[in-house]
Design a protein around this motif. Structure first.
Motif, PDB file in Angstrom:
ATOM      1  N   ALA A  17     107.187 -71.607  63.925  1.00  0.00           N
ATOM      2  CA  ALA A  17     107.977 -70.807  62.972  1.00  0.00           C
ATOM      3  C   ALA A  17     109.350 -70.899  63.458  1.00  0.00           C
ATOM      4  N   ASN A  69     109.077 -61.989  51.953  1.00  0.00           N
ATOM      5  CA  ASN A  69     109.301 -63.517  52.334  1.00  0.00           C
ATOM      6  C   ASN A  69     110.657 -63.592  53.428  1.00  0.00           C
ATOM      7  N   ASP A  88     108.532 -66.481  58.585  1.00  0.00           N
ATOM      8  CA  ASP A  88     107.841 -67.671  58.578  1.00  0.00           C
ATOM      9  C   ASP A  88     106.641 -67.490  59.867  1.00  0.00           C
ATOM     10  N   LEU A 135     105.961 -61.900  55.134  1.00  0.00           N
ATOM     11  CA  LEU A 135     105.631 -63.371  55.598  1.00  0.00           C
ATOM     12  C   LEU A 135     105.709 -64.396  54.360  1.00  0.00           C
ATOM     13  N   ARG A 136     106.499 -65.461  54.456  1.00  0.00           N
ATOM     14  CA  ARG A 136     106.711 -66.342  53.617  1.00  0.00           C
ATOM     15  C   ARG A 136     105.457 -67.117  53.461  1.00  0.00           C
ATOM     16  N   GLY A 180     102.770 -70.133  53.413  1.00  0.00           N
ATOM     17  CA  GLY A 180     102.766 -71.096  54.627  1.00  0.00           C
ATOM     18  C   GLY A 180     103.105 -70.391  56.098  1.00  0.00           C
ATOM     19  N   GLY A 181     103.605 -69.435  56.106  1.00  0.00           N
ATOM     20  CA  GLY A 181     103.701 -68.663  57.535  1.00  0.00           C
ATOM     21  C   GLY A 181     102.697 -68.066  57.947  1.00  0.00           C
ATOM     22  N   THR A 182     102.774 -67.913  59.339  1.00  0.00           N
ATOM     23  CA  THR A 182     101.334 -67.424  60.022  1.00  0.00           C
ATOM     24  C   THR A 182     101.554 -65.918  60.771  1.00  0.00           C
ATOM     25  N   THR A 205      97.266 -67.432  57.811  1.00  0.00           N
ATOM     26  CA  THR A 205      98.288 -68.055  57.419  1.00  0.00           C
ATOM     27  C   THR A 205      98.413 -67.786  55.760  1.00  0.00           C
ATOM     28  N   LYS A 206      99.455 -67.246  55.355  1.00  0.00           N
ATOM     29  CA  LYS A 206      99.740 -66.924  53.992  1.00  0.00           C
ATOM     30  C   LYS A 206      99.376 -68.108  52.939  1.00  0.00           C
ATOM     31  N   ASP A 228     100.176 -71.086  50.365  1.00  0.00           N
ATOM     32  CA  ASP A 228     101.313 -71.349  49.749  1.00  0.00           C
ATOM     33  C   ASP A 228     100.937 -72.229  48.384  1.00  0.00           C
TER      34      ASP A 228
END
Length: 206
Positions: free
Chosen positions: A26, A87, A90, A114-115, A117-119, A197-198, A200
């Motif tokens: 990140a 967002n 990340d 959280l964006r 693909g972020g965790t 993990t969000k 994407d």
């Protein structure tokens, strides 16, 4: 007496590595309930930009005193109310803070910030709720006693809430509802972890 970070240990610090490794890639990390900032400082050393937020004035004062000027952004504020943009990060980490808040609101807020693909990586505390928890309790007691024979526990300065308002089972179900696909794991020393993990959509299409 001031104790250097690398000489501190307690039941929360035991799991700092798990969180730091989860957000190792990140670039912008939020530490929710950062306390006096030891985890934030560790993540900052990896090169990420770090923001720590905590409502406790003593903890934030200590965090700022232990970090180089402007190296980490520390906010004395209520995480649930602070006007972060969606967002914004990340990586989001939190240790032993979720039980200080309404868990549904807090997890929903983390998900929003959280964006894609972020965790999100979180270590939390809960209470026993069924006989199935008793073996975990026994193992935790034995492990803690063993650790205390060889380690001095560093007493963190942050406020304590005990007992936690929710059981392990309740937290596991709530996290599964709010964070589909979340990895829940029970740990010794009275802790559990959530790593998520969000999704994407753009990466999925690519």
């Amino acid at each position: 007496m001031d104790v250097p970070d690398d000489q501190r240990w307690n039941h929360n610090i035991e799991y700092h590595s798990l969180l730091a490794e989860a957000v190792a890639d990140a670039k912008d990390v939020l530490d929710v309930g950062c306390g006096e900032g030891q985890l934030a400082r560790r993540i900052r050393r990896s090169g990420a930009a770090v923001t720590g937020i905590d409502p406790d004035p003593v903890s934030i004062e200590l965090a700022r005193a232990q970090s180089a000027e402007d190296d980490i952004t520390y906010l004395r504020a209520d995480f649930l109310e602070y006007p972060f943009e969606p967002n914004s990060f990340d990586g989001i980490v939190s240790i032993a803070a979720l039980h200080h808040m309404d868990s549904t609101r807090a997890l929903t807020r983390m998900r929003e910030l959280l964006r894609p693909g972020g965790t999100l990586a979180l270590i939390g505390m809960a209470r026993n709720g069924s006989p199935r928890d008793l073996p975990w309790e026994a193992a935790a007691l034995l492990t803690s006693c063993k650790d205390r024979l060889f380690r001095t526990q560093w007493p963190h300065p942050s406020p304590v809430v005990w007992p936690p308002p929710e059981t392990y089972g309740e937290i596991r179900r709530r996290a599964a509802d709010l964070l589909p696909g979340v990895r829940y794991r029970r740990h010794l020393l009275w802790r559990y972890s959530l790593v998520w993990t969000k999704p994407d959509p753009a990466a999925a299409q690519g």
